[in-house]
Design a protein around this motif. Structure first.
Motif, PDB file in Angstrom:
ATOM      1  N   CYS A 207       0.862  -1.179   0.000  1.00  0.00           N
ATOM      2  CA  CYS A 207       0.000   0.000   0.000  1.00  0.00           C
ATOM      3  C   CYS A 207       0.905   1.238   0.000  1.00  0.00           C
ATOM      4  O   CYS A 207       2.088   1.146   0.329  1.00  0.00           O
ATOM      5  CB  CYS A 207      -0.930  -0.007   1.218  1.00  0.00           C
ATOM      6  N   PRO A 208       0.370   2.401  -0.369  1.00  0.00           N
ATOM      7  CA  PRO A 208       1.212   3.603  -0.381  1.00  0.00           C
ATOM      8  C   PRO A 208       1.905   3.875   0.961  1.00  0.00           C
ATOM      9  O   PRO A 208       3.050   4.314   0.995  1.00  0.00           O
ATOM     10  CB  PRO A 208       0.228   4.717  -0.743  1.00  0.00           C
ATOM     11  N   GLN A 209       1.217   3.596   2.079  1.00  0.00           N
ATOM     12  CA  GLN A 209       1.810   3.857   3.392  1.00  0.00           C
ATOM     13  C   GLN A 209       3.016   2.941   3.657  1.00  0.00           C
ATOM     14  O   GLN A 209       4.039   3.398   4.156  1.00  0.00           O
ATOM     15  CB  GLN A 209       0.769   3.685   4.503  1.00  0.00           C
ATOM     16  N   HIS A 210       2.894   1.643   3.361  1.00  0.00           N
ATOM     17  CA  HIS A 210       4.005   0.723   3.592  1.00  0.00           C
ATOM     18  C   HIS A 210       5.062   0.801   2.499  1.00  0.00           C
ATOM     19  O   HIS A 210       6.180   0.351   2.691  1.00  0.00           O
ATOM     20  CB  HIS A 210       3.499  -0.720   3.734  1.00  0.00           C
ATOM     21  N   HIS A 211       4.714   1.384   1.361  1.00  0.00           N
ATOM     22  CA  HIS A 211       5.678   1.533   0.276  1.00  0.00           C
ATOM     23  C   HIS A 211       6.578   2.741   0.518  1.00  0.00           C
ATOM     24  O   HIS A 211       7.795   2.624   0.535  1.00  0.00           O
ATOM     25  CB  HIS A 211       4.942   1.666  -1.060  1.00  0.00           C
ATOM     26  N   ARG A 212       5.970   3.926   0.745  1.00  0.00           N
ATOM     27  CA  ARG A 212       6.770   5.134   0.815  1.00  0.00           C
ATOM     28  C   ARG A 212       6.182   6.230   1.685  1.00  0.00           C
ATOM     29  O   ARG A 212       6.800   7.251   1.893  1.00  0.00           O
ATOM     30  CB  ARG A 212       6.980   5.687  -0.595  1.00  0.00           C
ATOM     31  N   GLY A 213       4.961   6.003   2.228  1.00  0.00           N
ATOM     32  CA  GLY A 213       4.216   7.103   2.812  1.00  0.00           C
ATOM     33  C   GLY A 213       4.266   7.269   4.311  1.00  0.00           C
ATOM     34  O   GLY A 213       3.605   8.142   4.837  1.00  0.00           O
ATOM     35  N   SER A 214       5.018   6.450   5.016  1.00  0.00           N
ATOM     36  CA  SER A 214       5.083   6.613   6.474  1.00  0.00           C
ATOM     37  C   SER A 214       6.473   6.202   6.941  1.00  0.00           C
ATOM     38  O   SER A 214       7.260   5.643   6.185  1.00  0.00           O
ATOM     39  CB  SER A 214       4.031   5.740   7.164  1.00  0.00           C
ATOM     40  N   ARG A 215       6.763   6.485   8.208  1.00  0.00           N
ATOM     41  CA  ARG A 215       8.052   6.071   8.751  1.00  0.00           C
ATOM     42  C   ARG A 215       8.202   4.559   8.666  1.00  0.00           C
ATOM     43  O   ARG A 215       9.288   4.039   8.458  1.00  0.00           O
ATOM     44  CB  ARG A 215       8.215   6.537  10.200  1.00  0.00           C
ATOM     45  N   MET A 216       7.099   3.849   8.813  1.00  0.00           N
ATOM     46  CA  MET A 216       7.122   2.390   8.770  1.00  0.00           C
ATOM     47  C   MET A 216       6.877   1.926   7.328  1.00  0.00           C
ATOM     48  O   MET A 216       5.950   1.190   7.039  1.00  0.00           O
ATOM     49  CB  MET A 216       6.065   1.812   9.716  1.00  0.00           C
TER      50      MET A 216
ATOM     51  N   LYS B 212      13.144   0.388   5.964  1.00  0.00           N
ATOM     52  CA  LYS B 212      12.889  -0.986   5.549  1.00  0.00           C
ATOM     53  C   LYS B 212      13.116  -1.971   6.697  1.00  0.00           C
ATOM     54  O   LYS B 212      12.313  -2.874   6.918  1.00  0.00           O
ATOM     55  CB  LYS B 212      13.765  -1.358   4.353  1.00  0.00           C
ATOM     56  N   ARG B 213      14.201  -1.816   7.436  1.00  0.00           N
ATOM     57  CA  ARG B 213      14.530  -2.756   8.513  1.00  0.00           C
ATOM     58  C   ARG B 213      13.422  -2.780   9.562  1.00  0.00           C
ATOM     59  O   ARG B 213      13.013  -3.840  10.031  1.00  0.00           O
ATOM     60  CB  ARG B 213      15.874  -2.384   9.134  1.00  0.00           C
ATOM     61  N   ALA B 214      12.921  -1.606   9.960  1.00  0.00           N
ATOM     62  CA  ALA B 214      11.850  -1.545  10.972  1.00  0.00           C
ATOM     63  C   ALA B 214      10.583  -2.225  10.468  1.00  0.00           C
ATOM     64  O   ALA B 214       9.930  -2.965  11.207  1.00  0.00           O
ATOM     65  CB  ALA B 214      11.560  -0.093  11.353  1.00  0.00           C
TER      66      ALA B 214
ATOM     67  N   GLN C   8      13.117 -11.520   7.556  1.00  0.00           N
ATOM     68  CA  GLN C   8      14.493 -11.037   7.475  1.00  0.00           C
ATOM     69  C   GLN C   8      14.736 -10.106   6.293  1.00  0.00           C
ATOM     70  O   GLN C   8      15.575  -9.227   6.373  1.00  0.00           O
ATOM     71  CB  GLN C   8      15.462 -12.229   7.368  1.00  0.00           C
ATOM     72  N   SER C   9      14.037 -10.352   5.176  1.00  0.00           N
ATOM     73  CA  SER C   9      14.318  -9.559   3.979  1.00  0.00           C
ATOM     74  C   SER C   9      13.077  -9.449   3.100  1.00  0.00           C
ATOM     75  O   SER C   9      12.089 -10.162   3.299  1.00  0.00           O
ATOM     76  CB  SER C   9      15.455 -10.188   3.173  1.00  0.00           C
ATOM     77  N   GLU C  10      13.178  -8.569   2.126  1.00  0.00           N
ATOM     78  CA  GLU C  10      12.111  -8.422   1.149  1.00  0.00           C
ATOM     79  C   GLU C  10      11.918  -9.724   0.368  1.00  0.00           C
ATOM     80  O   GLU C  10      10.818 -10.015  -0.088  1.00  0.00           O
ATOM     81  CB  GLU C  10      12.435  -7.290   0.171  1.00  0.00           C
ATOM     82  N   LEU C  11      12.979 -10.494   0.229  1.00  0.00           N
ATOM     83  CA  LEU C  11      12.880 -11.760  -0.500  1.00  0.00           C
ATOM     84  C   LEU C  11      11.981 -12.752   0.232  1.00  0.00           C
ATOM     85  O   LEU C  11      11.312 -13.569  -0.411  1.00  0.00           O
ATOM     86  CB  LEU C  11      14.267 -12.351  -0.734  1.00  0.00           C
ATOM     87  N   ASP C  12      11.934 -12.698   1.558  1.00  0.00           N
ATOM     88  CA  ASP C  12      11.004 -13.544   2.322  1.00  0.00           C
ATOM     89  C   ASP C  12       9.562 -13.197   1.958  1.00  0.00           C
ATOM     90  O   ASP C  12       8.718 -14.082   1.798  1.00  0.00           O
ATOM     91  CB  ASP C  12      11.202 -13.361   3.828  1.00  0.00           C
ATOM     92  N   LEU C  13       9.283 -11.906   1.825  1.00  0.00           N
ATOM     93  CA  LEU C  13       7.940 -11.477   1.442  1.00  0.00           C
ATOM     94  C   LEU C  13       7.636 -11.878   0.002  1.00  0.00           C
ATOM     95  O   LEU C  13       6.532 -12.307  -0.311  1.00  0.00           O
ATOM     96  CB  LEU C  13       7.786  -9.965   1.614  1.00  0.00           C
TER      97      LEU C  13
END
Length: 124
Positions: free
Chosen positions: A65-74, A80-82, A90-95
């Motif tokens: 979603c826009p918030q999890h992509h670029r729109g919030s601290r999280m 990304k780590r948080a 552990q990584s984007e590859l897990d997702l």
């Protein structure tokens, strides 16, 4: 819900018809972070994975979603780590493995979630 795929610029090659179809299928899943965090199914845009030395391409993507992509601290672009820690991976590859598994008929691992049964929610 109305989901859409938006290809980011900056180093990603032109998109083929096959890749465009794949991106549409990925975006239709909804935000993988929202699903994993129990927020429901939200509209998603395409995030191109940046992991190690992997070249950005239209196959290594996540629906966010826009918030999890670029729109919030999280978000993956701001901390990304948080975000990954909150989701419990552990990584984007897990997702991405979850996304590919879902596209191949598997349920998402968080409580055996079948996102076809999750209602869309509106996010401001």
């Amino acid at each position: 819900g109305g989901v859409h795929a938006c290809a980011e610029g900056g180093g990603v090659t032109a998109i083929t018809t096959c890749q465009s179809g794949y991106l549409d299928r990925v975006a239709q899943i909804g935000c993988i972070a929202c699903v994993c965090l129990g927020f429901g199914r939200t509209d998603a845009e395409i995030h191109h994975i940046r992991e190690g030395r992997l070249a950005r391409n239209h196959w290594m993507v996540l629906p966010l979603c826009p918030q999890h992509h670029r729109g919030s601290r999280m978000s993956v672009h701001q901390d990304k780590r948080a975000l990954l820690t909150q989701i419990g991976v552990q990584s984007e590859l897990d997702l991405q493995a979850m996304v590919i598994g879902y596209l191949n008929g598997e349920k998402l691992p968080y409580g055996g979630v079948d996102i076809t049964d999750i209602e869309y929610v509106e996010v401001d």
